[in-house]
Write an enzyme that holds these catalytic residues in place. Structure first.
Site, PDB file in Angstrom:
ATOM      1  N   GLY A  10       0.811  -1.211   0.000  1.00  0.00           N
ATOM      2  CA  GLY A  10       0.000   0.000   0.000  1.00  0.00           C
ATOM      3  C   GLY A  10       0.842   1.258   0.000  1.00  0.00           C
ATOM      4  N   GLY A  12      -0.467   4.396   0.452  1.00  0.00           N
ATOM      5  CA  GLY A  12      -1.215   5.504   1.035  1.00  0.00           C
ATOM      6  C   GLY A  12      -0.294   6.306   1.936  1.00  0.00           C
ATOM      7  N   TYR A  13      -0.879   7.069   2.843  1.00  0.00           N
ATOM      8  CA  TYR A  13      -0.062   7.914   3.725  1.00  0.00           C
ATOM      9  C   TYR A  13       0.915   7.076   4.546  1.00  0.00           C
ATOM     10  CZ  TYR A  13      -3.272  11.760   2.705  1.00  0.00           C
ATOM     11  OH  TYR A  13      -4.011  12.736   2.075  1.00  0.00           O
ATOM     12  N   LYS A  38      -1.596  -1.024  -6.008  1.00  0.00           N
ATOM     13  CA  LYS A  38      -2.398  -1.367  -7.187  1.00  0.00           C
ATOM     14  C   LYS A  38      -2.365  -0.292  -8.259  1.00  0.00           C
ATOM     15  CE  LYS A  38      -6.766   0.186  -5.098  1.00  0.00           C
ATOM     16  NZ  LYS A  38      -8.123  -0.256  -4.674  1.00  0.00           N
ATOM     17  N   VAL A  81      -2.911  -6.777  -4.380  1.00  0.00           N
ATOM     18  CA  VAL A  81      -2.680  -7.841  -3.410  1.00  0.00           C
ATOM     19  C   VAL A  81      -3.937  -8.707  -3.326  1.00  0.00           C
ATOM     20  CG1 VAL A  81      -2.145  -8.392  -1.011  1.00  0.00           C
ATOM     21  CG2 VAL A  81      -1.080  -6.414  -2.100  1.00  0.00           C
ATOM     22  N   GLU A 170     -17.042  17.456   5.321  1.00  0.00           N
ATOM     23  CA  GLU A 170     -16.129  18.109   4.371  1.00  0.00           C
ATOM     24  C   GLU A 170     -16.704  18.048   2.951  1.00  0.00           C
ATOM     25  OE1 GLU A 170     -11.771  18.486   6.068  1.00  0.00           O
ATOM     26  OE2 GLU A 170     -12.046  16.607   4.984  1.00  0.00           O
ATOM     27  N   ASP A 301      -5.236   2.740   8.297  1.00  0.00           N
ATOM     28  CA  ASP A 301      -6.634   2.384   8.511  1.00  0.00           C
ATOM     29  C   ASP A 301      -6.819   0.958   9.015  1.00  0.00           C
ATOM     30  OD1 ASP A 301      -8.038   4.829   7.443  1.00  0.00           O
ATOM     31  OD2 ASP A 301      -6.867   4.298   5.675  1.00  0.00           O
TER      32      ASP A 301
END
Length: 404
Positions: A10, A12-13, A38, A81, A170, A301
Site C-alpha cells: 500500500g 497511502g499515507y 495497485k 494484493v 467536508e 486504517d
C-alpha cells in the site's frame, strides 16, 4: 549474508511514509525493499471529497509514486494484493508472489455499509480517485439531464449524503460551494436543488467541540444544506433512500445522487489471516506489530490503537498514519540491528475540518479556530503532508496556495 527483505503493501499515507523514511535510515545494501500498490500513483485521500464535489480535478489529488521513491533503494511493483500468508511469509498478487522477512501492511480502508440493504449497489462512495471522478461526473450528468429534459424531474437535483462525520461534513462543505456553480453552468434554479445530510447518530461530528460543531452546521445551513440527524438509512434503491424517523415511521427521499460517507473498515484481506481483528482492524502492539507476529507491522486504517486517556480508538487520520510510517521505519532498522523497538505515541497537533475552500473549523495546538484562519491552517496541513513525503518540489507541484 542474505539481505533481509522488507515488503510494504500500500502506498497511502502510512505505506509511502514508511518507504520514504526507510530510504533515509537504511543504506542501499542494508535491505531489499519492495513497495506494492495497485496504482502507479499515490492519492491524497483527505482531498478526495474535493475531487468528488468537483472543486478539484482528480489529477490534482494524485502524484506518481516514482517521483518520490529512490529506485536504487526501493523496488516498486504495480500489483493488486490478493492474499497475505503471515505463516508462510508470502504475499500473492495479480503480478506474482513475493516472500518477505518483514512486512508492513498499509492497505488502507474500505467502505462499511453495515448491512444496509441496497447500499452497496445504489450508493456511491468516496473511496478513491476513480470513484471521486465518477461522483463528480454523475452529479454533473444529473444537472445536465434536468436542464435538457422537456419534463423536469426535480429529484435529479437532490443529493443525499449519508453520514455527518468528518468525510461527510467536508464533502457537504465542498458541495455548498459547488452547487451555485453547477446551477449557473446548467441554467438550474438554485431553489430546485436539495442537498440533504442523513445521519443515524444523534449528533454531527462526534468528538468535536460542540461550539465548533454549531458553527459548522450553521454555516452549511446558511448555504442551503439540510440536516436530518438521528435518521438512519434502512434501505437504498435506484430512486433514493428509505429512512427511519421514530420507532415505526419511515420516509422515502427520492434522489438522483446518494453518496455514502458514514463508515470505514480495514482491508478485508486481513480477515483472511489468522491475525485477530475487528472489522479488519488489528489492535496492534505498542511498537505497531501485530500481536503474535514479530515480523508483521500494521499501520494506517488497518491498525487499531486505543487512546488510554479517553479509552477510545484513535481516529485513523493521515496525521497518525504518517507518524506511524516514520516510527515503523525506525523500528525496522532497530530489528535488523538486533536493537529494541520503540513505542509509538501519536503526537496530535490538532484536527481541522474544512467547510469548503474558504472556511473550516478545528483545534490546533489546543486552540479553537474557525473561518478563514482555520481554512488557512487546513491548507498548510495539506502542504506539510506533501513536504514530508516529496519535499519542496512536490509542494510546488501539488500544493495549495489559494490561502486568502
Amino acid at each position: 549474508m542474505k539481505r533481509p527483505s522488507i515488503l510494504v503493501l500500500g502506498a497511502g499515507y502510512g505505506g509511502l511514509t514508511t518507504v520514504v523514511n526507510l530510504q533515509k535510515v537504511l543504506s542501499a545494501d542494508a535491505a531489499d525493499i519492495t513497495l506494492i500498490n495497485k496504482n502507479e500513483y499515490h492519492y491524497e485521500s483527505t482531498w478526495l471529497h474535493e475531487a468528488a464535489a468537483g472543486t478539484l480535478l482528480p489529477e490534482q489529488v494524485r502524484y506518481d509514486i516514482k517521483d518520490v521513491i529512490d529506485s536504487v533503494k526501493v523496488k516498486f511493483v504495480q500489483a493488486t494484493v490478493e492474499a497475505i500468508d503471515v505463516v508462510g511469509k508470502k504475499v500473492t498478487t495479480d503480478n506474482g508472489e513475493f516472500t518477505y522477512d518483514y512486512i508492513v501492511i498499509a492497505l488502507g480502508f474500505e467502505g462499511e455499509t453495515f448491512g444496509i440493504e441496497g447500499l452497496d449497489k445504489y450508493a456511491l462512495s468516496i473511496a478513491n480517485v476513480k470513484a471521486a471522478r465518477y461522483i463528480r461526473e454523475h452529479i454533473e450528468f444529473q444537472f445536465a439531464t434536468w436542464s435538457a429534459e422537456p419534463v423536469k424531474d426535480d429529484s435529479r437535483l437532490t443529493i443525499i449524503v449519508g453520514g455527518a462525520g468528518f468525510t461527510g461534513i467536508e464533502f457537504l462543505g465542498e458541495l455548498a460551494n459547488r452547487v451555485p456553480e453547477l446551477c449557473k453552468e446548467f441554467d438550474v434554479p438554485r431553489e430546485k436543488v436539495r442537498v440533504v445530510c442523513v445521519e443515524a447518530a444523534p449528533m454531527v461530528l462526534p468528538g468535536f467541540d460542540p461550539e465548533l460543531v454549531n458553527y459548522a452546521v450553521s454555516n452549511l445551513e446558511s448555504k442551503g444544506i439540510e440536516f436530518s440527524i438521528g435518521t438512519p438509512v434502512v434501505e437504498a434503491t435506484p430512486e433514493g433512500v428509505k429512512v427511519k424517523k421514530g420507532d415505526d415511521h419511515f420516509d422515502f427521499i427520492k434522489a438522483g445522487t446518494v453518496v455514502w460517507a458514514a463508515g470505514v473498515r480495514g482491508n478485508r484481506l486481513i480477515e483472511a489471516t489468522p491475525i485477530e481483528n475487528m472489522r479488519a482492524r488489528v489492535k496492534v502492539d505498542k511498537d505497531l506489530r501485530a500481536p503474535g507476529y514479530d515480523d508483521v507491522f500494521i499501520i494506517g486504517d488497518c491498525a487499531l490503537m486505543i487512546n488510554e486517556e479517553t479509552n477510545r480508538p484513535y481516529p485513523p487520520t493521515a496525521q497518525i498514519a504518517m507518524q506511524q510510517g516514520e516510527s515503523v521505519a525506525k523500528n525496522l532498522k532497530a530489528l535488523m540491528n538486533d536493537e529494541t523497538t520503540i513505542e509509538f505515541v501519536p503526537d496530535l497537533k490538532g484536527t481541522v475540518c474544512s467547510l469548503g475552500d474558504d472556511d473550516a473549523i478545528g483545534v490546533v495546538f489546543g486552540k479553537k479556530v474557525t473561518g478563514k484562519r482555520a481554512s488557512f491552517m487546513k491548507k498548510m496541513i495539506d502542504n506539510r503532508a506533501l513536504f514530508m513525503i516529496g519535499g519542496p518540489m512536490l509542494v510546488l507541484k501539488k500544493g495549495k496556495f489559494n490561502v486568502l
